[in-house]
Write an enzyme that holds these catalytic residues in place. Structure first.
Site, short mmCIF file in Angstrom:
data_model
loop_
_atom_site.label_atom_id
_atom_site.label_comp_id
_atom_site.label_asym_id
_atom_site.label_seq_id
_atom_site.Cartn_x
_atom_site.Cartn_y
_atom_site.Cartn_z
CG ASP A 132 33.01 61.38 -10.94
OD1 ASP A 132 32.93 61.95 -12.05
OD2 ASP A 132 32.57 60.23 -10.74
CD GLU A 173 25.60 62.66 -8.47
OE1 GLU A 173 26.73 62.98 -8.07
OE2 GLU A 173 25.34 61.56 -8.97
CB ILE A 184 36.91 52.18 -5.19
CG1 ILE A 184 35.90 51.53 -6.15
CG2 ILE A 184 37.44 53.49 -5.78
CD1 ILE A 184 34.61 52.32 -6.37
CG PHE A 219 30.50 54.52 -14.01
CD1 PHE A 219 30.06 55.82 -13.85
CD2 PHE A 219 29.91 53.75 -15.01
CE1 PHE A 219 29.06 56.35 -14.65
CE2 PHE A 219 28.91 54.26 -15.81
CZ PHE A 219 28.48 55.56 -15.64
NE ARG A 238 26.34 56.72 -4.73
CZ ARG A 238 27.02 56.11 -5.70
NH1 ARG A 238 28.11 56.66 -6.20
NH2 ARG A 238 26.61 54.94 -6.19
CG HIS A 255 28.18 59.80 -10.74
ND1 HIS A 255 27.40 59.90 -9.62
CD2 HIS A 255 28.78 58.58 -10.66
CE1 HIS A 255 27.51 58.79 -8.90
NE2 HIS A 255 28.34 57.97 -9.52
CD GLN A 256 34.24 61.93 -17.02
OE1 GLN A 256 33.76 63.00 -17.34
NE2 GLN A 256 35.24 61.37 -17.69
P1 NAD Z 1 33.30 48.59 -0.97
O1 NAD Z 1 32.04 48.12 -0.35
O2 NAD Z 1 34.23 47.60 -1.58
O3 NAD Z 1 34.15 49.44 0.11
C1 NAD Z 1 33.61 50.43 0.90
C2 NAD Z 1 34.46 50.52 2.14
O4 NAD Z 1 34.02 51.66 2.90
C3 NAD Z 1 34.32 49.29 3.07
O5 NAD Z 1 35.60 48.80 3.38
C4 NAD Z 1 33.62 49.85 4.31
O6 NAD Z 1 34.02 49.21 5.51
C5 NAD Z 1 34.08 51.29 4.26
N1 NAD Z 1 33.25 52.21 5.05
C6 NAD Z 1 31.93 52.15 5.33
N2 NAD Z 1 31.56 53.22 6.07
C7 NAD Z 1 32.68 53.96 6.25
C8 NAD Z 1 32.95 55.17 6.91
N3 NAD Z 1 32.00 55.84 7.55
N4 NAD Z 1 34.21 55.65 6.90
C9 NAD Z 1 35.19 54.98 6.25
N5 NAD Z 1 35.00 53.83 5.59
C10 NAD Z 1 33.76 53.32 5.60
O7 NAD Z 1 32.86 49.69 -2.04
P2 NAD Z 1 33.70 50.21 -3.29
O8 NAD Z 1 33.43 49.36 -4.48
O9 NAD Z 1 35.09 50.46 -2.89
O10 NAD Z 1 32.94 51.60 -3.57
C11 NAD Z 1 33.02 52.68 -2.65
C12 NAD Z 1 32.01 53.74 -3.04
O11 NAD Z 1 32.40 54.33 -4.29
C13 NAD Z 1 30.59 53.21 -3.33
O12 NAD Z 1 29.84 53.10 -2.14
C14 NAD Z 1 30.03 54.28 -4.23
O13 NAD Z 1 29.39 55.26 -3.42
C15 NAD Z 1 31.26 54.91 -4.88
N6 NAD Z 1 31.32 54.67 -6.34
C16 NAD Z 1 31.41 55.74 -7.16
C17 NAD Z 1 31.48 55.54 -8.54
C18 NAD Z 1 31.60 56.70 -9.51
O14 NAD Z 1 31.43 56.51 -10.73
N7 NAD Z 1 31.91 57.90 -9.07
C19 NAD Z 1 31.44 54.24 -9.06
C20 NAD Z 1 31.38 53.17 -8.17
C21 NAD Z 1 31.31 53.38 -6.82
#
Ligand code: NAD
Length: 331
Positions: free
Chosen positions: A260, A265, A157, A300, A236, A297-298
């Site tokens: 979001d 929540e 992301i 996605f 999160r 939390h929308q």
């Molecule tokens: P991903 O696993 O592809 O990437 C996460 C990255 O964060 C990794 O590169 C990891 O090394 C890094 N990381 C871990 N700990 C860290 C820290 N303390 N500081 C900085 N970087 C750190 O995950 P993604 O698919 O990119 O998703 C990221 C987050 O987005 C998910 O964990 C989830 O919590 C959140 N998310 C939210 C929604 C939403 O609808 N709001 C939807 C999907 C995911």
């Protein structure tokens, strides 16, 4: 394959039912519209598979009861899994799977939508023009072009967000314990958290919530930021201390805040509470600020993401039940 599906909303039922039929998965899915918790776990007993979402409670107590009733798989239909006690699941012998990449663009695009809405004050213009108030007072924004955005977490992301921001002509400072060559290829530069706090006009969180980064953004980090900067959290809720953010907003240290996700929540989001008095004072105070935008939390929630979530979840489960690896096992 008998699946107990928790926190089910109409869009989940539509997409899962369609994919189940189209893909001939043959799953027998029972949809429950409420959140799985310690209090109602007895309703989840006897399902071979439990399909859960971001606010379902999968603590040791719940997992132990599920396992004892014959559950074999916890299928998370999301990327994050901070609400699952993975140690307990492993000890019990439960398989836990997730959907690591259903559509990073869906979250990245929502992230940027929050940035632009706050910056150009679209939420205010919407209300004003419906009231035939065409005054532009108080609506001054800034050019995204040339601004510095700090991206914390450069996984799927984070990278999708950087790609959009670079298209706007933003400079991107990135932080991640593991450097991703794609970030640098896109023109981002890795920096320390302190550098990001001191130099960013916008900071956006894209890392998972872990035991080590609870309240990563707190009074101390807000104090290091450029006065009046923007903070966005679509990752999160627990990554940001909401009480400290309120104080930083009061002092003008944070100029705007787009959320979001929110620490508490699970008591609020995904339900219609419009006829209730909201008891969460922090949420009420934050959401009353003109420069704070909440979405529930929308990030996605796009058609493409819902289709991918359903396809990957059902294929995860059917492969594991067939004794194969699906590639999305969490341990
Ligand atoms: P991903 O696993 O592809 O990437 C996460 C990255 O964060 C990794 O590169 C990891 O090394 C890094 N990381 C871990 N700990 C860290 C820290 N303390 N500081 C900085 N970087 C750190 O995950 P993604 O698919 O990119 O998703 C990221 C987050 O987005 C998910 O964990 C989830 O919590 C959140 N998310 C939210 C929604 C939403 O609808 N709001 C939807 C999907 C995911």
């Amino acid at each position: 394959m008998k699946i107990g599906f928790f926190s089910a909303k109409r869009y989940d039922i539509q997409h899962f039912s369609k994919t189940n039929e189209a893909g001939n998965f043959g799953a027998d899915i029972e949809f429950f519209d409420y959140r799985l918790s310690r209090q109602n776990v007895r309703l989840a007993l006897g399902f071979e598979v439990i399909c859960a979402f971001v606010n379902d409670e999968l603590c040791e107590e719940v997992l132990t009861k599920l396992y004892a009733s014959g559950t074999k798989i916890i299928a998370m239909r999301c990327a994050g899994f901070n609400n699952v006690d993975l140690d307990a699941a492993k000890r019990l012998g439960l398989e836990v799977v997730n959907v690591p990449a259903y559509s990073p663009e869906s979250v990245a695009e929502h992230t940027v939508a929050l940035m632009l809405t706050l910056n150009r004050k679209i939420h205010k213009s919407y209300g004003r023009t419906r009231d035939a108030n065409f005054s532009l007072e108080g609506l001054v924004g800034f050019n995204m072009h040339g601004k510095t955005v700090g991206v914390i977490g450069t996984g799927k992301i984070g990278i999708a967000t950087i790609r959009i921001l670079r298209g706007f002509g933003c400079e991107v400072l990135a932080y991640d314990p593991f450097h991703n060559p794609l970030a640098e290829e896109l023109g981002a530069s890795y920096a320390s958290l302190d550098d990001i706090y001191q130099n960013s006009d916008i900071i956006s969180l894209h890392c998972p919530l872990t035991k080590d980064n609870q309240h990563l953004l707190n009074a101390e980090s807000f104090a290091k930021m450029k006065p009046g900067m923007m903070v966005i959290n679509t990752s999160r809720g627990g990554l940001l201390n909401a009480v400290d953010a309120m104080e930083a907003l009061k002092m003008g240290q944070i100029g705007s805040l787009g959320l979001d996700v929110y620490e508490n929540e699970k008591e609020l989001f995904f339900e219609d509470k419009s006829n209730e008095v909201i008891l969460d004072d922090v949420f009420r105070r934050l959401s009353a600020c003109h420069n704070v935008i909440f979405t529930g939390h929308q990030a996605f929630l796009t058609r493409e993401a819902l289709d991918n979530i359903a396809q990957t979840t059902l294929s995860n489960v059917s492969q594991i039940l067939a004794g194969k690896k699906c590639g999305n096992e969490l341990f």
